[in-house]
Write a protein that holds these residues in place. Structure first.
Motif, PDB file in Angstrom:
ATOM      1  N   PRO A  59      26.583  -2.833 -26.428  1.00 12.75           N
ATOM      2  CA  PRO A  59      26.129  -4.100 -27.038  1.00 12.75           C
ATOM      3  C   PRO A  59      27.279  -5.009 -27.450  1.00 12.75           C
ATOM      4  O   PRO A  59      27.211  -6.227 -27.251  1.00 12.75           O
ATOM      5  CB  PRO A  59      25.324  -3.633 -28.251  1.00 12.75           C
ATOM      6  CG  PRO A  59      24.867  -2.258 -27.898  1.00 12.75           C
ATOM      7  CD  PRO A  59      25.991  -1.668 -27.097  1.00 12.75           C
ATOM      8  N   ALA A  60      28.344  -4.429 -28.020  1.00 17.87           N
ATOM      9  CA  ALA A  60      29.496  -5.250 -28.414  1.00 17.87           C
ATOM     10  C   ALA A  60      30.175  -5.856 -27.193  1.00 17.87           C
ATOM     11  O   ALA A  60      30.583  -7.029 -27.217  1.00 17.87           O
ATOM     12  CB  ALA A  60      30.485  -4.416 -29.218  1.00 17.87           C
ATOM     13  N   PHE A  97      29.502 -14.436 -25.150  1.00 18.93           N
ATOM     14  CA  PHE A  97      29.823 -15.506 -26.084  1.00 18.93           C
ATOM     15  C   PHE A  97      31.312 -15.815 -26.175  1.00 18.93           C
ATOM     16  O   PHE A  97      31.691 -16.805 -26.809  1.00 18.93           O
ATOM     17  CB  PHE A  97      29.288 -15.157 -27.473  1.00 18.93           C
ATOM     18  CG  PHE A  97      27.790 -15.131 -27.548  1.00 18.93           C
ATOM     19  CD1 PHE A  97      27.063 -16.293 -27.690  1.00 18.93           C
ATOM     20  CD2 PHE A  97      27.106 -13.931 -27.441  1.00 18.93           C
ATOM     21  CE1 PHE A  97      25.682 -16.273 -27.749  1.00 18.93           C
ATOM     22  CE2 PHE A  97      25.727 -13.888 -27.500  1.00 18.93           C
ATOM     23  CZ  PHE A  97      25.005 -15.066 -27.654  1.00 18.93           C
ATOM     24  N   TYR A 130      28.031  -8.681 -25.892  1.00 22.86           N
ATOM     25  CA  TYR A 130      28.130  -9.845 -26.782  1.00 22.86           C
ATOM     26  C   TYR A 130      29.439 -10.594 -26.539  1.00 22.86           C
ATOM     27  O   TYR A 130      29.447 -11.829 -26.441  1.00 22.86           O
ATOM     28  CB  TYR A 130      28.043  -9.373 -28.229  1.00 22.86           C
ATOM     29  CG  TYR A 130      28.297 -10.478 -29.239  1.00 22.86           C
ATOM     30  CD1 TYR A 130      27.279 -11.353 -29.599  1.00 22.86           C
ATOM     31  CD2 TYR A 130      29.554 -10.642 -29.823  1.00 22.86           C
ATOM     32  CE1 TYR A 130      27.499 -12.368 -30.509  1.00 22.86           C
ATOM     33  CE2 TYR A 130      29.785 -11.648 -30.736  1.00 22.86           C
ATOM     34  CZ  TYR A 130      28.753 -12.508 -31.084  1.00 22.86           C
ATOM     35  OH  TYR A 130      28.991 -13.505 -31.992  1.00 22.86           O
TER      36      TYR A 130
END
Length: 322
Positions: free
Chosen positions: A41-42, A49, A45
């Motif tokens: 997930p990190a 972004f 992300y």
């Protein structure tokens, strides 16, 4: 009863069999899979972004990107035309110099005054907590609000600063703090110093509280003066915190936009334009997104260099600590 399943591994006459590791069960591979699942997930992300906008900005700097591109989807590559136009522009050269002066002056003033206040408040005295809380106000107020207030304070004709200087007989005519090319950049640096002092004070104050008192007692027994103790004990132990303060201060100062826009809008005569304001002007006023991306990439490159220096300094400090 006899158990034949563990007879070989438990046989004392067969030490090689007893020391042999268990057969492959797939657990190491499964553990590595779970590690990647936890950080996925990190990674997603950061890629969405941070990675995609960065790559898109780099690509845009080599394109003829205009407002019509958003409707037509056509942004032809123009090679290094954007880079040549930006690097040969006198405004970019001046903005680069203004950014260096603004950043260096702000960091020097913020750190020096912040460290002095941190040392001062490390000694307990009545109402020290209340005074520290009051000094945090510039940090808590939004930067645009601070800039608007300071613009009123530094107004040449009606500003409270010039009124006070004239009342004290120090000047006859109030200095044009924000309306003269010779003083506007200096005035914006002073305002940014005022805004950044609380951050430096708080972080350095926390670092000072972590220094063992025994070091100061040993220095006092050796007959060291206050200055020698500060230079030989406080500064070396505080070095990791100082590194963090300076690098974080640099990262936040080099890209400042709202403060300068609210104070001077880059003027007068482009004397307070920085890389951040030039990026804003090219991208959102002139709508030349390709050239704006070039200046943005230069700003990102400068920040990346200092980020690498920060990581190397932290690694060096960690190695010394070990």
């Amino acid at each position: 009863m006899t158990t034949t399943g563990t007879a070989v591994s438990a046989d004392p006459a067969n030490p090689a069999a007893a020391a042999a590791p268990p057969g492959p069960t797939g657990r190491p591979g499964r553990g590595r899979l779970f590690q990647w699942l936890f950080i996925a997930p990190a990674l997603l992300y950061m890629a969405a972004f941070f990675g995609y906008p960065l790559v898109r900005n780099i690509v845009m700097s080599f394109q003829h990107f205009t407002p019509t591109t958003y409707f037509t989807g056509e942004a032809p590559f123009n090679g290094l035309d954007n880079w040549r136009a930006v690097l040969s522009d006198q405004l970019f050269t001046d903005a680069l110099w203004h950014t260096a002066v603004f950043t260096a002056g702000s960091l020097l003033g913020q750190f020096t005054i912040g460290l002095a206040l941190a040392v001062f408040f490390s000694r307990r005295f009545p109402l020290s907590g209340l005074v520290r809380a009051v000094l945090l106000l510039p940090w808590l107020v939004p930067m645009v609000v601070s800039a608007v207030v300071w613009r009123r304070i530094l107004d040449q004709e009606h500003g409270i600063l010039n009124t006070a200087l004239q009342a004290a007989g120090l000047v006859q005519d109030g200095p044009p703090w924000l309306s003269s090319p010779s003083t506007a950049l200096f005035a914006t640096i002073l305002v940014n110093i005022w805004i950044g002092i609380p951050f430096n004070m708080v972080i350095l104050y926390g670092g000072l509280q972590e220094i063992p008192r025994e070091l100061y007692e040993a220095a006092s027994l050796d007959g060291a003066s206050a200055w020698r103790t500060f230079r030989s004990v406080t500064l070396p132990v505080l070095r990791p915190v100082i590194t963090v303060v300076l690098v974080l201060g640099f990262m936040s100062t080099v890209k400042i936009l709202d403060l300068i826009l609210a104070l001077t809008s880059g003027g007068p005569a482009d004397s307070t334009h920085t890389l951040g304001t030039v990026t804003y002007q090219l991208s959102f006023l002139q709508l030349d997104f390709g050239r704006g991306a070039v200046v943005g990439n230069v700003l990102i490159l400068i920040s990346a260099v200092f980020a690498v220096l920060y990581l190397r300094a932290n690694r060096a400090d960690f190695g010394q600590g070990k």
